[in-house]
Design a protein around this motif. Structure first.
Motif, PDB file in Angstrom:
ATOM      1  N   GLY A  27      43.628 -15.658  39.372  1.00 30.89           N
ATOM      2  CA  GLY A  27      44.248 -16.639  38.475  1.00 30.89           C
ATOM      3  C   GLY A  27      45.111 -17.667  39.182  1.00 30.89           C
ATOM      4  N   GLY A  28      45.486 -17.423  40.437  1.00 29.31           N
ATOM      5  CA  GLY A  28      46.346 -18.364  41.169  1.00 29.31           C
ATOM      6  C   GLY A  28      45.525 -19.415  41.905  1.00 29.31           C
ATOM      7  N   PRO A  29      46.207 -20.299  42.658  1.00 30.05           N
ATOM      8  CA  PRO A  29      45.526 -21.406  43.326  1.00 30.05           C
ATOM      9  C   PRO A  29      44.491 -20.985  44.373  1.00 30.05           C
ATOM     10  N   THR A  30      44.817 -19.993  45.194  1.00 29.67           N
ATOM     11  CA  THR A  30      43.870 -19.581  46.236  1.00 29.67           C
ATOM     12  C   THR A  30      42.643 -18.962  45.585  1.00 29.67           C
ATOM     13  N   ASP A  31      42.894 -18.211  44.525  1.00 32.19           N
ATOM     14  CA  ASP A  31      41.807 -17.604  43.762  1.00 32.19           C
ATOM     15  C   ASP A  31      40.901 -18.685  43.173  1.00 32.19           C
ATOM     16  N   THR A  32      41.502 -19.711  42.609  1.00 30.82           N
ATOM     17  CA  THR A  32      40.721 -20.783  41.979  1.00 30.82           C
ATOM     18  C   THR A  32      39.870 -21.524  43.012  1.00 30.82           C
ATOM     19  N   LYS A  49      52.564 -11.029  43.536  1.00 33.31           N
ATOM     20  CA  LYS A  49      51.431 -10.887  44.457  1.00 33.31           C
ATOM     21  C   LYS A  49      50.549 -12.135  44.467  1.00 33.31           C
ATOM     22  N   GLY A  50      50.999 -13.139  43.765  1.00 30.50           N
ATOM     23  CA  GLY A  50      50.253 -14.387  43.685  1.00 30.50           C
ATOM     24  C   GLY A  50      50.974 -15.223  42.650  1.00 30.50           C
ATOM     25  N   THR A  51      50.730 -16.549  42.663  1.00 32.02           N
ATOM     26  CA  THR A  51      51.444 -17.352  41.677  1.00 32.02           C
ATOM     27  C   THR A  51      50.729 -17.373  40.325  1.00 32.02           C
ATOM     28  N   GLY A  52      49.548 -16.739  40.257  1.00 35.91           N
ATOM     29  CA  GLY A  52      48.898 -16.539  38.948  1.00 35.91           C
ATOM     30  C   GLY A  52      49.830 -15.722  38.051  1.00 35.91           C
ATOM     31  N   PRO A  53      50.185 -14.486  38.451  1.00 35.99           N
ATOM     32  CA  PRO A  53      51.138 -13.711  37.638  1.00 35.99           C
ATOM     33  C   PRO A  53      52.527 -14.356  37.547  1.00 35.99           C
ATOM     34  N   ILE A  86      57.787 -23.562  43.005  1.00 35.74           N
ATOM     35  CA  ILE A  86      57.046 -24.693  43.557  1.00 35.74           C
ATOM     36  C   ILE A  86      55.652 -24.157  43.851  1.00 35.74           C
ATOM     37  N   ASP A  87      54.662 -24.698  43.166  1.00 36.40           N
ATOM     38  CA  ASP A  87      53.313 -24.166  43.358  1.00 36.40           C
ATOM     39  C   ASP A  87      52.281 -25.285  43.288  1.00 36.40           C
ATOM     40  N   GLN A  88      51.085 -24.947  43.771  1.00 35.85           N
ATOM     41  CA  GLN A  88      50.035 -25.943  43.846  1.00 35.85           C
ATOM     42  C   GLN A  88      49.604 -26.444  42.462  1.00 35.85           C
ATOM     43  N   THR A  89      49.146 -27.688  42.461  1.00 34.19           N
ATOM     44  CA  THR A  89      48.679 -28.295  41.208  1.00 34.19           C
ATOM     45  C   THR A  89      47.513 -27.497  40.606  1.00 34.19           C
ATOM     46  N   HIS A 109      42.235 -18.417  53.200  1.00 33.59           N
ATOM     47  CA  HIS A 109      43.699 -18.348  53.201  1.00 33.59           C
ATOM     48  C   HIS A 109      44.220 -19.783  53.274  1.00 33.59           C
ATOM     49  N   HIS A 110      45.511 -19.920  53.005  1.00 31.18           N
ATOM     50  CA  HIS A 110      46.063 -21.269  53.037  1.00 31.18           C
ATOM     51  C   HIS A 110      47.025 -21.428  54.213  1.00 31.18           C
ATOM     52  N   ILE A 111      47.921 -22.353  54.082  1.00 33.77           N
ATOM     53  CA  ILE A 111      48.930 -22.654  55.099  1.00 33.77           C
ATOM     54  C   ILE A 111      49.644 -21.393  55.602  1.00 33.77           C
ATOM     55  N   GLY A 119      55.693 -15.735  53.098  1.00 32.58           N
ATOM     56  CA  GLY A 119      54.521 -16.271  53.783  1.00 32.58           C
ATOM     57  C   GLY A 119      53.620 -17.050  52.843  1.00 32.58           C
ATOM     58  N   ALA A 120      53.859 -16.939  51.546  1.00 27.37           N
ATOM     59  CA  ALA A 120      53.063 -17.722  50.592  1.00 27.37           C
ATOM     60  C   ALA A 120      53.541 -19.173  50.630  1.00 27.37           C
ATOM     61  N   ALA A 121      52.692 -20.072  50.180  1.00 25.45           N
ATOM     62  CA  ALA A 121      53.070 -21.481  50.161  1.00 25.45           C
ATOM     63  C   ALA A 121      54.278 -21.689  49.254  1.00 25.45           C
ATOM     64  N   SER A 122      54.303 -20.976  48.142  1.00 22.22           N
ATOM     65  CA  SER A 122      55.418 -21.088  47.199  1.00 22.22           C
ATOM     66  C   SER A 122      56.716 -20.574  47.838  1.00 22.22           C
ATOM     67  N   HIS A 123      56.584 -19.576  48.694  1.00 22.99           N
ATOM     68  CA  HIS A 123      57.773 -19.087  49.395  1.00 22.99           C
ATOM     69  C   HIS A 123      58.260 -20.137  50.386  1.00 22.99           C
ATOM     70  N   ASN A 170      57.968 -16.755  43.674  1.00 22.90           N
ATOM     71  CA  ASN A 170      57.017 -17.069  44.743  1.00 22.90           C
ATOM     72  C   ASN A 170      55.994 -15.959  44.891  1.00 22.90           C
ATOM     73  N   ALA A 171      55.011 -16.207  45.762  1.00 24.89           N
ATOM     74  CA  ALA A 171      53.925 -15.229  45.932  1.00 24.89           C
ATOM     75  C   ALA A 171      54.152 -14.377  47.176  1.00 24.89           C
ATOM     76  N   GLY A 172      55.423 -14.139  47.501  1.00 24.13           N
ATOM     77  CA  GLY A 172      55.732 -13.257  48.628  1.00 24.13           C
ATOM     78  C   GLY A 172      55.990 -14.024  49.907  1.00 24.13           C
ATOM     79  N   PRO A 226      43.483 -13.419  49.438  1.00 28.61           N
ATOM     80  CA  PRO A 226      44.675 -12.607  49.706  1.00 28.61           C
ATOM     81  C   PRO A 226      45.796 -12.726  48.664  1.00 28.61           C
ATOM     82  N   PHE A 227      45.472 -13.238  47.465  1.00 25.83           N
ATOM     83  CA  PHE A 227      46.449 -13.324  46.370  1.00 25.83           C
ATOM     84  C   PHE A 227      45.778 -12.862  45.072  1.00 25.83           C
ATOM     85  N   SER A 228      46.595 -12.675  44.035  1.00 25.17           N
ATOM     86  CA  SER A 228      46.079 -12.198  42.747  1.00 25.17           C
ATOM     87  C   SER A 228      45.107 -13.186  42.109  1.00 25.17           C
TER      88      SER A 228
HETATM   89  N1  ASP Z   1      49.694 -20.429  45.604  1.00 28.07           N
HETATM   90  C1  ASP Z   1      50.249 -19.178  45.968  1.00 28.07           C
HETATM   91  C2  ASP Z   1      51.230 -19.381  47.051  1.00 28.07           C
HETATM   92  O1  ASP Z   1      50.953 -19.343  48.204  1.00 28.07           O
HETATM   93  C3  ASP Z   1      49.348 -18.080  46.258  1.00 28.07           C
HETATM   94  C4  ASP Z   1      48.296 -17.901  45.256  1.00 28.07           C
HETATM   95  O2  ASP Z   1      47.265 -18.509  45.454  1.00 28.07           O
HETATM   96  O3  ASP Z   1      48.475 -17.142  44.296  1.00 28.07           O
HETATM   97  O4  ASP Z   1      52.344 -19.558  46.714  1.00 28.07           O
END
Ligand code: ASP
Length: 325
Positions: free
Chosen positions: A40-45, A184-188, A202-205, A92-94, A160-164, A156-158, A36-38
């Motif tokens: 290149g970001g953490p959820t994608d990885t 749309k994701g923390t990749g971009p 603030i984003d995932q390692t 999906h994450h948190i 509801g995102a973890a970064s938000h 942030n990634a919108g 559910p994110f772009s």
């Molecule tokens: N890590 C992002 C977030 O929730 C989402 C993503 O995976 O791009 O902030």
């Protein structure tokens, strides 16, 4: 009695007899994991690594599709409406646990519209900034943000995102409202952070480790109680001067509600095997995320986790007064 058209009769028959036969043959075609994110970001990885290993163990290809936007809720809504046949699953994450409190008109119910498969990983976050951001320590950053609150920006990634969520907690902790820039994701978002268009996030390692190590961004702290082994020089937020700032970003897998149990069982097994895959484990370790123990990669554990986290975040989000219509 109304005459049932042939096609309906056939479909009804297929549904009646289809389930066990279908489960036995499952999977017989490509499975899609919605992210559910772009890209290149953490959820994608995490999603791509898991999907590839699960596909190997299921002897079927598992591809990913990024359905990004609105903090993950657009992808989640798509999955909630998908056929419950095991060929669409969802990572999906948190955010799956914070969305019910953040979105007043969420077009799905996180408990009733999904079939939990299991937890995948736990992951720390890092507070990072563009390379030429003036503050050099977390304490300096806090003072700088307070003094420049009209110009400091936080990506942030919108909603509801973890970064938000983490950004919101940070602003509450330092009692300062800053401008947030949603992606749309923390990749971009990371691209813009490296390009200097936004100040910090603030984003995932998973998304920040190589840029930190490559000196492309600044880092101020990790959001775990203990330091992260892959980033041993980075202090915890507590050590850096902001006590009790802990966020663990857990990722989990779901299927649409009604996916047959034998299919879910196969997916659970594939997930558990993926979490033992050497390549996956090594990559996770490099990226600072921790694969869950086998007893948490189960529907039962995820059901409990989701309920616990929904209940944990609801009052915090209510207090912060953040929501979307
Ligand atoms: N890590 C992002 C977030 O929730 C989402 C993503 O995976 O791009 O902030």
């Amino acid at each position: 009695m109304r005459k049932m058209p042939h096609v309906h009769l056939l479909m009804a028959l297929a549904l009646l007899v289809g389930s066990p036969v279908f489960a036995q043959d499952y999977p017989s075609k490509v499975i899609t994991m919605i992210i559910p994110f772009s890209a290149g970001g953490p959820t994608d990885t995490v999603g791509r690594l898991t999907a590839q290993a699960m596909g190997q163990s299921l002897k079927s290809q598992m591809i990913v599709e990024n359905v990004a936007g609105a903090g993950g809720t657009i992808g989640a809504a798509r999955v909630a409406r998908s056929d419950p046949d095991g060929y669409t699953i969802f990572i999906h994450h948190i955010g799956q646990s914070t969305a019910p409190s953040l979105y007043r008109k969420l077009p799905y119910n996180v408990f009733n519209d999904f079939e939990p498969i299991g937890l995948v990983t736990d992951g720390p976050m890092t507070l990072v900034a563009r390379k030429d951001f003036p503050p050099t320590t977390l304490k300096e950053l806090i003072a700088y943000a307070k003094a420049n609150k009209d110009k400091v920006t936080c990506a942030n990634a919108g909603l509801g995102a973890a970064s938000h969520l983490a950004g919101m907690l940070f602003m509450t902790a330092i009692d300062t409202d800053l401008t947030t820039i949603p992606y749309k994701g923390t990749g971009p978002a990371m691209n813009d952070l490296m390009g200097g268009q936004v100040d910090f996030m603030i984003d995932q390692t998973t998304n920040t480790t190589s840029q930190i190590k490559g000196g492309k961004i600044k880092v101020y702290g990790v959001t775990t109680k203990k330091r992260v082994p892959s980033l041993p020089d980075v202090p915890t937020m507590d050590e850096a001067g902001l006590p009790n700032f802990e966020v663990n970003v857990w990722h989990a897998l779901y299927a649409p509600k009604g996916t047959p149990k034998p299919v879910i069982d196969k997916l659970v097994k594939a997930l558990q095997q993926a979490l033992k895959d050497q390549t996956v484990m090594q990559r996770f370790a490099e990226l600072g995320v921790v694969p869950v123990a086998e007893d948490r990669a189960t529907p039962e554990a995820l059901r409990v986790q989701l309920k616990t986290e929904v209940d944990k975040w609801a009052p915090i989000i209510k207090k912060a007064g953040v929501y979307a219509d």
